[in-house]
Design a protein around this motif. Structure first.
Motif, short mmCIF file in Angstrom:
data_model
loop_
_atom_site.label_atom_id
_atom_site.label_comp_id
_atom_site.label_asym_id
_atom_site.label_seq_id
_atom_site.Cartn_x
_atom_site.Cartn_y
_atom_site.Cartn_z
N ASN A 82 67.67 -26.50 48.93
CA ASN A 82 66.94 -26.44 47.67
C ASN A 82 66.34 -25.05 47.45
O ASN A 82 66.46 -24.48 46.37
N THR A 83 65.69 -24.50 48.45
CA THR A 83 65.04 -23.20 48.30
C THR A 83 66.06 -22.10 48.05
O THR A 83 65.83 -21.24 47.19
N VAL A 84 67.17 -22.12 48.75
CA VAL A 84 68.22 -21.11 48.51
C VAL A 84 68.70 -21.21 47.07
O VAL A 84 68.83 -20.19 46.37
N GLY A 90 66.98 -18.38 40.04
CA GLY A 90 65.82 -17.83 39.34
C GLY A 90 64.88 -18.90 38.84
O GLY A 90 64.14 -18.68 37.89
N LEU A 91 64.89 -20.04 39.48
CA LEU A 91 64.00 -21.14 39.08
C LEU A 91 62.62 -20.90 39.68
O LEU A 91 62.48 -20.29 40.74
N THR A 92 61.60 -21.41 39.01
CA THR A 92 60.24 -21.18 39.48
C THR A 92 59.43 -22.48 39.54
O THR A 92 58.34 -22.57 38.97
N TRP A 99 57.66 -16.32 43.25
CA TRP A 99 57.51 -15.01 43.90
C TRP A 99 58.88 -14.38 44.16
O TRP A 99 59.09 -13.20 43.89
N VAL A 100 59.81 -15.17 44.67
CA VAL A 100 61.14 -14.65 44.97
C VAL A 100 61.85 -14.20 43.69
O VAL A 100 62.51 -13.15 43.68
N ALA A 101 61.72 -14.95 42.61
CA ALA A 101 62.36 -14.54 41.35
C ALA A 101 61.85 -13.17 40.92
O ALA A 101 62.64 -12.30 40.51
#
Length: 183
Positions: A82-84, A90-92, A99-101
């Motif tokens: 899910n996290t990958v 680009g989901l938040t 943060w990753v996006a």
């Protein structure tokens, strides 16, 4: 270093991973997906004591001041299927995804080390997501020299290669990203 964990079994060993990073000279801030935060609720005080910073699993409110210093590099480990996918698409839906996006958009140094079983690893979106992240300049540690998926039920969280994620974080800095380049 920002160290973001999601709800895969190795996240239960996050205190040890933070201690290893600190022994290597890193100042560490810990962020968690909501499920990982629930799994680690009893460990949060220890993580905050070791890092000297609050563990975050939700975005700050607009009126709150930032409580973390800028990061030189961020590591997302363990990163679930899910996290990958959240990161690549680009989901938040949570603090870590948001943060990753932003980090990808700003080309901040980022390392992602999945933790998925071999069945999840064959899902077509997973391969597409890994390729998307790599194409965006993210160091994805999957396969030889990184995390190698095992059949369902045959993983050993004690063998999760935290050291590879820390080594990749150092290499990301050596590759030209200067200190304090990430928020």
């Amino acid at each position: 270093m920002y160290l973001f964990g999601s709800a895969a079994p190795p996240v239960l060993d996050l205190v040890g991973a933070v201690e290893r990073a600190r022994s290597a000279g890193w100042s560490v801030c810990v962020g968690l997906t909501p499920t990982a935060a629930a799994w680690l609720r009893d460990e949060v005080p220890a993580l905050e004591r070791i890092t000297g910073r609050p563990v975050r699993s939700a975005p700050r409110m607009p009126w709150d001041e930032e409580v973390w210093p800028p990061a030189d590099v961020a590591v997302v480990a363990p990163a679930t299927l899910n996290t990958v996918n959240v990161c690549a698409l680009g989901l938040t839906p949570h603090f870590v995804g948001g943060w990753v996006a932003e980090a990808i958009g700003k080309r901040w140094p980022l390392v992602v080390m999945p933790c998925v079983n071999s069945e999840y690893a064959t899902h077509p979106q997973f391969g597409t997501s890994v390729a998307t992240l790599r194409g965006a300049g993210v160091r994805v540690l999957l396969g030889p020299g990184g995390f190698e998926p095992r059949p369902p039920g045959q993983g050993d969280r004690g063998r999760y290669p935290w050291h590879l994620a820390l080594d990749a974080a150092a290499a990301a800095l050596d590759a030209g990203a200067g200190p304090g380049t990430a928020p």
